[in-house]
Each structure stands twice: as C-alpha cells, then as structure tokens.
Write a protein that holds these residues in place. Structure first.
Motif, PDB file in Angstrom:
ATOM      1  N   GLU A 197       0.863  -1.187   0.000  1.00  0.00           N
ATOM      2  CA  GLU A 197       0.000   0.000   0.000  1.00  0.00           C
ATOM      3  C   GLU A 197       0.898   1.234   0.000  1.00  0.00           C
ATOM      4  OE1 GLU A 197      -3.275   2.150   2.965  1.00  0.00           O
ATOM      5  OE2 GLU A 197      -1.925   0.583   3.718  1.00  0.00           O
ATOM      6  N   PRO A 198       0.747   2.132  -0.938  1.00  0.00           N
ATOM      7  CA  PRO A 198       1.565   3.355  -0.928  1.00  0.00           C
ATOM      8  C   PRO A 198       1.415   4.092   0.396  1.00  0.00           C
ATOM      9  CG  PRO A 198       0.356   3.160  -2.997  1.00  0.00           C
ATOM     10  CD  PRO A 198      -0.186   2.089  -2.078  1.00  0.00           C
ATOM     11  N   ALA A 199       2.540   4.510   0.973  1.00  0.00           N
ATOM     12  CA  ALA A 199       2.514   5.223   2.260  1.00  0.00           C
ATOM     13  C   ALA A 199       3.753   6.100   2.347  1.00  0.00           C
ATOM     14  CB  ALA A 199       2.472   4.237   3.426  1.00  0.00           C
ATOM     15  N   ALA A 200       3.596   7.261   2.942  1.00  0.00           N
ATOM     16  CA  ALA A 200       4.706   8.199   3.075  1.00  0.00           C
ATOM     17  C   ALA A 200       5.479   7.986   4.365  1.00  0.00           C
ATOM     18  CB  ALA A 200       4.194   9.633   2.992  1.00  0.00           C
ATOM     19  N   HIS A 201       4.873   7.260   5.324  1.00  0.00           N
ATOM     20  CA  HIS A 201       5.575   6.990   6.577  1.00  0.00           C
ATOM     21  C   HIS A 201       5.110   5.645   7.133  1.00  0.00           C
ATOM     22  CE1 HIS A 201       1.750   8.638   8.016  1.00  0.00           C
ATOM     23  NE2 HIS A 201       1.961   7.955   9.128  1.00  0.00           N
ATOM     24  N   LEU A 202       5.863   5.118   8.080  1.00  0.00           N
ATOM     25  CA  LEU A 202       5.558   3.829   8.699  1.00  0.00           C
ATOM     26  C   LEU A 202       5.335   4.019  10.183  1.00  0.00           C
ATOM     27  CD1 LEU A 202       8.278   1.559   7.011  1.00  0.00           C
ATOM     28  CD2 LEU A 202       5.860   1.735   6.387  1.00  0.00           C
ATOM     29  N   GLU A 203       4.405   3.237  10.725  1.00  0.00           N
ATOM     30  CA  GLU A 203       4.200   3.203  12.161  1.00  0.00           C
ATOM     31  C   GLU A 203       5.167   2.192  12.780  1.00  0.00           C
ATOM     32  OE1 GLU A 203       2.234   5.239  13.708  1.00  0.00           O
ATOM     33  OE2 GLU A 203       1.233   6.078  11.925  1.00  0.00           O
ATOM     34  N   GLU A 204       5.369   2.326  14.062  1.00  0.00           N
ATOM     35  CA  GLU A 204       6.253   1.402  14.781  1.00  0.00           C
ATOM     36  C   GLU A 204       5.791  -0.038  14.565  1.00  0.00           C
ATOM     37  OE1 GLU A 204       9.481   0.576  17.569  1.00  0.00           O
ATOM     38  OE2 GLU A 204       8.939   2.284  16.315  1.00  0.00           O
ATOM     39  N   GLY A 205       6.707  -0.887  14.089  1.00  0.00           N
ATOM     40  CA  GLY A 205       6.407  -2.300  13.874  1.00  0.00           C
ATOM     41  C   GLY A 205       5.957  -2.634  12.467  1.00  0.00           C
ATOM     42  N   ASP A 206       5.678  -1.609  11.645  1.00  0.00           N
ATOM     43  CA  ASP A 206       5.272  -1.868  10.267  1.00  0.00           C
ATOM     44  C   ASP A 206       6.439  -2.434   9.458  1.00  0.00           C
ATOM     45  OD1 ASP A 206       2.697  -1.033  10.611  1.00  0.00           O
ATOM     46  OD2 ASP A 206       2.997   0.967   9.738  1.00  0.00           O
ATOM     47  N   VAL A 207       6.100  -3.283   8.491  1.00  0.00           N
ATOM     48  CA  VAL A 207       7.072  -3.711   7.492  1.00  0.00           C
ATOM     49  C   VAL A 207       6.810  -2.905   6.237  1.00  0.00           C
ATOM     50  CG1 VAL A 207       7.867  -5.626   6.043  1.00  0.00           C
ATOM     51  CG2 VAL A 207       7.285  -6.032   8.434  1.00  0.00           C
ATOM     52  N   GLY A 208       7.849  -2.329   5.682  1.00  0.00           N
ATOM     53  CA  GLY A 208       7.637  -1.459   4.534  1.00  0.00           C
ATOM     54  C   GLY A 208       8.688  -1.621   3.464  1.00  0.00           C
ATOM     55  N   ILE A 209       8.431  -0.960   2.352  1.00  0.00           N
ATOM     56  CA  ILE A 209       9.398  -0.860   1.263  1.00  0.00           C
ATOM     57  C   ILE A 209      10.061   0.502   1.408  1.00  0.00           C
ATOM     58  CG2 ILE A 209       9.763  -0.877  -1.225  1.00  0.00           C
ATOM     59  CD1 ILE A 209       8.781  -3.538  -0.119  1.00  0.00           C
ATOM     60  N   ILE A 210      11.364   0.494   1.626  1.00  0.00           N
ATOM     61  CA  ILE A 210      12.113   1.706   1.899  1.00  0.00           C
ATOM     62  C   ILE A 210      13.144   1.905   0.802  1.00  0.00           C
ATOM     63  CG2 ILE A 210      13.603   2.908   3.550  1.00  0.00           C
ATOM     64  CD1 ILE A 210      11.767  -0.076   4.824  1.00  0.00           C
ATOM     65  N   VAL A 211      13.263   3.145   0.339  1.00  0.00           N
ATOM     66  CA  VAL A 211      14.287   3.484  -0.656  1.00  0.00           C
ATOM     67  C   VAL A 211      15.312   4.373   0.023  1.00  0.00           C
ATOM     68  CG1 VAL A 211      14.755   4.537  -2.891  1.00  0.00           C
ATOM     69  CG2 VAL A 211      12.589   3.338  -2.506  1.00  0.00           C
ATOM     70  N   ILE A 212      16.537   3.859   0.099  1.00  0.00           N
ATOM     71  CA  ILE A 212      17.633   4.617   0.712  1.00  0.00           C
ATOM     72  C   ILE A 212      18.688   4.853  -0.368  1.00  0.00           C
ATOM     73  CG2 ILE A 212      19.378   4.683   2.529  1.00  0.00           C
ATOM     74  CD1 ILE A 212      17.690   2.701   4.105  1.00  0.00           C
ATOM     75  N   ASN A 213      18.888   6.124  -0.710  1.00  0.00           N
ATOM     76  CA  ASN A 213      19.837   6.467  -1.774  1.00  0.00           C
ATOM     77  C   ASN A 213      19.553   5.674  -3.050  1.00  0.00           C
ATOM     78  OD1 ASN A 213      21.135   8.198   0.062  1.00  0.00           O
ATOM     79  ND2 ASN A 213      22.459   6.531   0.789  1.00  0.00           N
ATOM     80  N   SER A 214      18.264   5.626  -3.401  1.00  0.00           N
ATOM     81  CA  SER A 214      17.787   4.971  -4.630  1.00  0.00           C
ATOM     82  C   SER A 214      17.864   3.451  -4.605  1.00  0.00           C
ATOM     83  CB  SER A 214      18.552   5.485  -5.865  1.00  0.00           C
ATOM     84  OG  SER A 214      18.347   6.867  -6.023  1.00  0.00           O
ATOM     85  N   GLU A 215      18.160   2.849  -3.457  1.00  0.00           N
ATOM     86  CA  GLU A 215      18.182   1.402  -3.345  1.00  0.00           C
ATOM     87  C   GLU A 215      17.000   0.931  -2.499  1.00  0.00           C
ATOM     88  OE1 GLU A 215      22.064   0.459  -1.827  1.00  0.00           O
ATOM     89  OE2 GLU A 215      22.901   0.289  -3.836  1.00  0.00           O
ATOM     90  N   GLY A 216      16.288  -0.081  -2.989  1.00  0.00           N
ATOM     91  CA  GLY A 216      15.076  -0.526  -2.319  1.00  0.00           C
ATOM     92  C   GLY A 216      15.323  -1.650  -1.329  1.00  0.00           C
TER      93      GLY A 216
END
Length: 255
Positions: A197-216
């Motif tokens: 689900e598209p999301a701009a932030h994560l809550e504590e304990g959420d598993v997410g897709i994170i892009v750090i310096n263009s790496e997923g």
C-alpha cells in the motif's frame, strides 16, 4: 477372486512383460497366503524346481498354463479380459509406469492408492471450481526486487501487470514487489511476492518498502531503525546525508 489382465496390455507390452507382471502379482499373493514353495508346488501340480525358478525370476517367459495353475493354487483365477476399445489402450509412458507399479501392489495397497487418488481428484476439482469462481485483480509487479539483503534499485519502470485472486489481495494494495535475499526470513523468503500500500511513513512495527539512496529494501521499522528479521543482518540506521523515502507499507504476502 479374479486377477484380470486386459488383452489390450499386449499392445503396450510384449508377452514377456505381461507375464512378468503376473509373476510379480504371484509373489505378492504367495507372501499374503504364507504358503511355502513346497506347498504351492503340491497344490498347483507344478514341479518344485519350476516354482523356485518362477519366484526367483530365473524363468523370464513362463508358460501361461503354469501361471494360471499357480494363481489357482493361491485361490485366485487368472483371466484375460477382452479388449473393449483399441483407442483406450493408447496410454502415455507415464500411465504405463503407473499401471506397472499399481499391479505390483498388494490388494490393500491398491485400495489405499485408489482412495488417495479419489481424494486428490476431488480436491483438484474443488480447487479449480473455486479458482474459476474467484474474480481476478490486476496489479503492477515490480521486476526489480526490493532487497531483503543488500539494496536493489526500486525507482524504475521495470514492472509487469499480473493477475491475482481478488479474495487474497488486500483492497488497499496498489502494487506488488518480489523479494530477494534472506534477511527477512522466516517471514519473507527469496522470491516471495508482497502486496504494498503506498505510504509516506511507517508506524512502529510496520514492514515497509524503503528506498535509501535509490536502493530498495523490505524492512521492519522499529526504534527509528530499519530491522531485518534474520539476526545475521544488522539494523540499518540512515545518517543525515542519506536520502530516505518510504515507498509503501507491506500488507501481506502472496500465497
């Protein structure tokens, strides 16, 4: 009780192979009857040396009369059932192997196999009916994986549309991502597909897709860090110079 050997099997096997199948069945019946070779010889009228050669496999092409006499002595009858339809005899190689193995089973083994096959057939029919009844939903599946180990470039247009069952796809999911690596085991394995689900932030304990310096990455957000479930991977703690973006929240894994 009667042992039926269809005449159509002669089309599939040469006569020696047909007789070998009968011999294997005789071995099973003799074991079940607990008769000795001597007792079998006396009851069938077949000389004891012939019985020994038959049971040991030394006789590769026994006479049909010999086989029939031995089967009769075991309180069975050997009959060649007439072929009803020549087309029915055209089995695949896999079917021939299955029939050969089936005929080597004991009566109890054949009954158990038949019961299991009937249950499997019922299961597959039921599953296919359910699949046919379920509506499908199409989502973009990113071909470049969100890494569960080292990072993988995620901001790309390399994706394909794939159909998923509506019953197993979360309503809020807008796309799917294929996981690579083992850092999120045992929750997510290499090759798993996750709904996001598209999301701009994560809550504590959420598993997410994170892009750090263009790496997923696929990670859990906890204590202001991105955590791997596999303890051999250390947490990722971005520094002030890292470009961090939350691409979405993982809702579930595709089963």
């Amino acid at each position: 009780m009667i042992i039926f050997i269809e005449i159509s099997t002669i089309i599939l096997y040469n006569k020696t192979e047909v007789k070998t199948m009968i011999t294997e069945k005789i071995k099973t019946l003799k074991k079940q009857s607990k008769m000795t070779a001597h007792e079998l010889s006396e009851k069938s009228g077949i000389p004891l040396p012939t019985i020994h050669k038959l049971l040991s496999g030394e006789t590769r092409n026994p006479k049909y009369e010999t086989l029939k006499a031995v089967v009769t002595a075991l309180d069975y009858q050997l009959e060649l059932a007439p072929q009803q339809n020549r087309e029915q005899a055209r089995y695949s190689e896999a079917e021939i192997r299955m029939m050969t193995l089936y005929r080597q089973l004991s009566t109890d083994g054949q009954a158990l196999l038949y019961e299991n096959l009937a249950q499997l057939l019922h299961y597959e029919k039921d599953r296919n009916l359910k699949k046919a009844a379920e509506p499908l939903r199409e989502l973009p599946l990113y071909l470049l994986p969100a890494s569960a180990g080292i990072g993988s470039y995620l901001d790309s247009d390399q994706y394909e549309f794939r159909s998923f069952s509506s019953g197993t796809t979360p309503v809020a999911a807008k796309y799917a991502v294929r996981v690579s690596g083992d850092s999120m085991e045992p929750a997510f394995y290499n090759g798993d597909i996750v709904f996001v689900e598209p999301a701009a932030h994560l809550e504590e304990g959420d598993v997410g897709i994170i892009v750090i310096n263009s790496e997923g990455y696929i990670k859990q957000f906890r204590d202001q860090q991105f955590i791997s479930f596999n303890p051999k991977y250390p947490p990722i703690l971005p520094n002030e110079y890292d470009a961090v973006r939350i691409a979405g929240r993982v809702l579930s894994k595709y089963n």
